[in-house]
Design an enzyme around this catalytic site. Structure first.
Site, PDB file in Angstrom:
ATOM      1  N   LYS A 152      -6.426   8.648  14.504  1.00 56.59           N
ATOM      2  CA  LYS A 152      -5.896   9.515  13.330  1.00 56.59           C
ATOM      3  C   LYS A 152      -6.056  10.775  13.893  1.00 56.59           C
ATOM      4  O   LYS A 152      -5.189  11.662  13.633  1.00 56.59           O
ATOM      5  CB  LYS A 152      -6.738   9.226  11.942  1.00 56.59           C
ATOM      6  CG  LYS A 152      -6.219   8.032  11.163  1.00 56.59           C
ATOM      7  CD  LYS A 152      -4.897   7.635  11.201  1.00 56.59           C
ATOM      8  CE  LYS A 152      -4.434   6.444  10.475  1.00 56.59           C
ATOM      9  NZ  LYS A 152      -3.377   6.221  10.396  1.00 56.59           N
ATOM     10  N   TYR A 156     -11.209   4.353  14.600  1.00 58.79           N
ATOM     11  CA  TYR A 156      -9.932   4.657  13.873  1.00 58.79           C
ATOM     12  C   TYR A 156      -9.848   6.386  13.431  1.00 58.79           C
ATOM     13  O   TYR A 156      -8.635   6.944  13.699  1.00 58.79           O
ATOM     14  CB  TYR A 156     -10.594   4.084  12.486  1.00 58.79           C
ATOM     15  CG  TYR A 156      -9.483   4.448  11.070  1.00 58.79           C
ATOM     16  CD1 TYR A 156      -8.277   3.811  11.024  1.00 58.79           C
ATOM     17  CD2 TYR A 156      -9.837   5.339  10.477  1.00 58.79           C
ATOM     18  CE1 TYR A 156      -7.532   4.085   9.968  1.00 58.79           C
ATOM     19  CE2 TYR A 156      -8.948   5.656   9.275  1.00 58.79           C
ATOM     20  CZ  TYR A 156      -7.657   5.032   9.276  1.00 58.79           C
ATOM     21  OH  TYR A 156      -6.989   5.288   8.143  1.00 58.79           O
ATOM     22  N   GLY A 190       0.714  -1.215  -0.013  1.00 58.57           N
ATOM     23  CA  GLY A 190      -0.123   0.010  -0.020  1.00 58.57           C
ATOM     24  C   GLY A 190       0.904   1.202   0.036  1.00 58.57           C
ATOM     25  O   GLY A 190       1.803   1.338  -0.640  1.00 58.57           O
ATOM     26  N   ILE A 191       0.188   2.174   0.580  1.00 57.74           N
ATOM     27  CA  ILE A 191       0.779   3.520   0.734  1.00 57.74           C
ATOM     28  C   ILE A 191       2.541   3.321   1.193  1.00 57.74           C
ATOM     29  O   ILE A 191       3.413   3.972   0.747  1.00 57.74           O
ATOM     30  CB  ILE A 191       0.218   4.430   1.483  1.00 57.74           C
ATOM     31  CG1 ILE A 191      -1.198   4.900   1.036  1.00 57.74           C
ATOM     32  CG2 ILE A 191       1.068   5.670   2.020  1.00 57.74           C
ATOM     33  CD1 ILE A 191      -1.890   5.694   1.773  1.00 57.74           C
ATOM     34  N   ASP A 197       7.450  -4.662   8.763  1.00 55.47           N
ATOM     35  CA  ASP A 197       6.080  -5.117   8.214  1.00 55.47           C
ATOM     36  C   ASP A 197       6.023  -6.604   9.135  1.00 55.47           C
ATOM     37  O   ASP A 197       6.721  -7.176   9.400  1.00 55.47           O
ATOM     38  CB  ASP A 197       6.224  -5.223   6.706  1.00 55.47           C
ATOM     39  CG  ASP A 197       4.875  -5.245   6.271  1.00 55.47           C
ATOM     40  OD1 ASP A 197       4.391  -4.043   5.656  1.00 55.47           O
ATOM     41  OD2 ASP A 197       4.027  -6.115   6.419  1.00 55.47           O
ATOM     42  N   VAL A 253      -7.369   6.393  -1.600  1.00 56.21           N
ATOM     43  CA  VAL A 253      -6.022   5.610  -2.200  1.00 56.21           C
ATOM     44  C   VAL A 253      -6.306   4.435  -2.384  1.00 56.21           C
ATOM     45  O   VAL A 253      -5.817   3.854  -1.726  1.00 56.21           O
ATOM     46  CB  VAL A 253      -4.761   6.295  -1.493  1.00 56.21           C
ATOM     47  CG1 VAL A 253      -3.474   5.653  -2.513  1.00 56.21           C
ATOM     48  CG2 VAL A 253      -4.630   7.731  -1.365  1.00 56.21           C
ATOM     49  N   ASP A 302       4.958  -7.319  14.442  1.00 50.13           N
ATOM     50  CA  ASP A 302       3.894  -6.970  14.636  1.00 50.13           C
ATOM     51  C   ASP A 302       3.776  -5.676  15.454  1.00 50.13           C
ATOM     52  O   ASP A 302       4.332  -5.776  16.626  1.00 50.13           O
ATOM     53  CB  ASP A 302       2.902  -8.151  15.317  1.00 50.13           C
ATOM     54  CG  ASP A 302       1.442  -7.433  15.584  1.00 50.13           C
ATOM     55  OD1 ASP A 302       1.119  -6.269  15.429  1.00 50.13           O
ATOM     56  OD2 ASP A 302       0.526  -8.479  15.796  1.00 50.13           O
ATOM     57  N   VAL A 303       3.473  -4.577  14.919  1.00 48.97           N
ATOM     58  CA  VAL A 303       3.697  -3.233  15.588  1.00 48.97           C
ATOM     59  C   VAL A 303       2.818  -3.035  16.801  1.00 48.97           C
ATOM     60  O   VAL A 303       3.194  -2.109  17.788  1.00 48.97           O
ATOM     61  CB  VAL A 303       3.643  -2.088  14.551  1.00 48.97           C
ATOM     62  CG1 VAL A 303       4.764  -2.183  13.576  1.00 48.97           C
ATOM     63  CG2 VAL A 303       2.027  -1.834  14.083  1.00 48.97           C
TER      64      VAL A 303
END
Length: 281
Positions: A172, A168, A29-30, A49, A201, A75-76
């Site tokens: 953000k 979410y 992705g981005i 990742d 996107v 895994d963050v």
């Protein structure tokens, strides 16, 4: 020549030669677009990742551009592992100049239906991981003594309502506030902190669970609701990230750039069939 008349900007100011960047969620992705762009403009890149195969693929592309790549499978939501990843980057690539907090994600679910576990997962993924990575990167940049750039990938949903995405959107929005505050805390160390807020996107992942967004019908609707008449792409976000990481943005900190084709500016204005604008049409 005084500062009032300074005109020393050169084309090389956009280059990231000799810099080391970390991109979380850089395998797809981005994040994928940003990781590749950082290498294209001269940086070595560490890719954090959860998908090792995807990260390895991006690493191969980066090495093909003549830059070093370091893959870290993490895994963050494991914040200790995130901090260790930053240390591993400095140990392997020698320094840290750029952190891109890109990892994140969500699925639509109404507030009355979301479980504690689902809410906690979104907060861990989208906000807590950001804090851990930024703290560790800031310490590494301070130790390096040459400043740095932190770039947070927020969302246009941080600036407007987002039905079915309440947690979410809150994360953000928190990211945007975090960006402004940390920009002040780290300014004395020459570390700039900014954010990018993309709107639509389409990515390979998005096309899987929302195929209508990339259909011909979806594109026709986008031309009405998006002032620039198209959805965003990976290069749109990557270009903003490279700019913020480069010397071109040396005097920019604490800001959020909307990479949205004008949707935040339009705020309910849409095109009619004749190309004119109308409110809430």
């Amino acid at each position: 020549m005084t500062d009032l008349n300074r005109t020393t900007l050169s084309r090389s100011a956009i280059l990231l030669t000799g810099k080391v960047a970390v991109v979380t969620g850089g395998g797809a992705g981005i994040g994928r677009g940003i990781a590749i762009a950082m290498a294209e403009f001269g940086a070595d890149v560490a890719i954090i990742d959860i998908d090792g195969a995807a990260a390895a693929e991006i690493a191969t592309l980066i090495r093909g551009k003549g830059q070093r790549a370091h893959v870290i499978v993490v895994d963050v939501t494991d914040r200790d592992a995130v901090r260790a990843s930053i240390a591993s980057t400095v140990e392997t690539l020698g320094r840290l100049d750029i952190l891109v907090n890109n990892v994140g994600g969500t699925r639509p679910i109404k507030l009355i239906d979301i479980t504690d576990r689902q809410a906690d997962r979104q907060i861990d993924l989208n906000l807590k991981s950001l804090v851990a990575a930024t703290q560790a990167a800031a310490r590494a940049m301070i130790d390096g003594g040459e400043g740095g750039s932190v770039i947070n990938i927020a969302s246009i949903e941080s600036l407007r309502a987002a039905p079915s995405y309440s947690v979410y959107a809150a994360c953000k929005a928190g990211m945007v506030s975090f960006t402004r505050t940390v920009a002040l805390e780290l300014a004395e160390h020459g570390i700039r902190v900014n954010a990018i807020a993309p709107d639509l996107v389409p990515t390979a992942h998005m096309a899987t669970f929302a195929p209508g967004l990339v259909s011909d019908e979806g594109k026709a609707v986008q031309s009405r609701y998006i002032p620039l008449r198209r959805a965003g792409n990976l290069d749109d976000c990557a270009g903003a990230a490279v700019f913020l990481a480069s010397a071109m943005a040396d005097y920019i900190t604490g800001v959020t750039i909307s990479v949205d084709g004008g949707t935040w500016a339009s705020s309910g204005w849409t095109r009619d069939d004749d190309g004119g604008w109308k409110l809430f049409g």
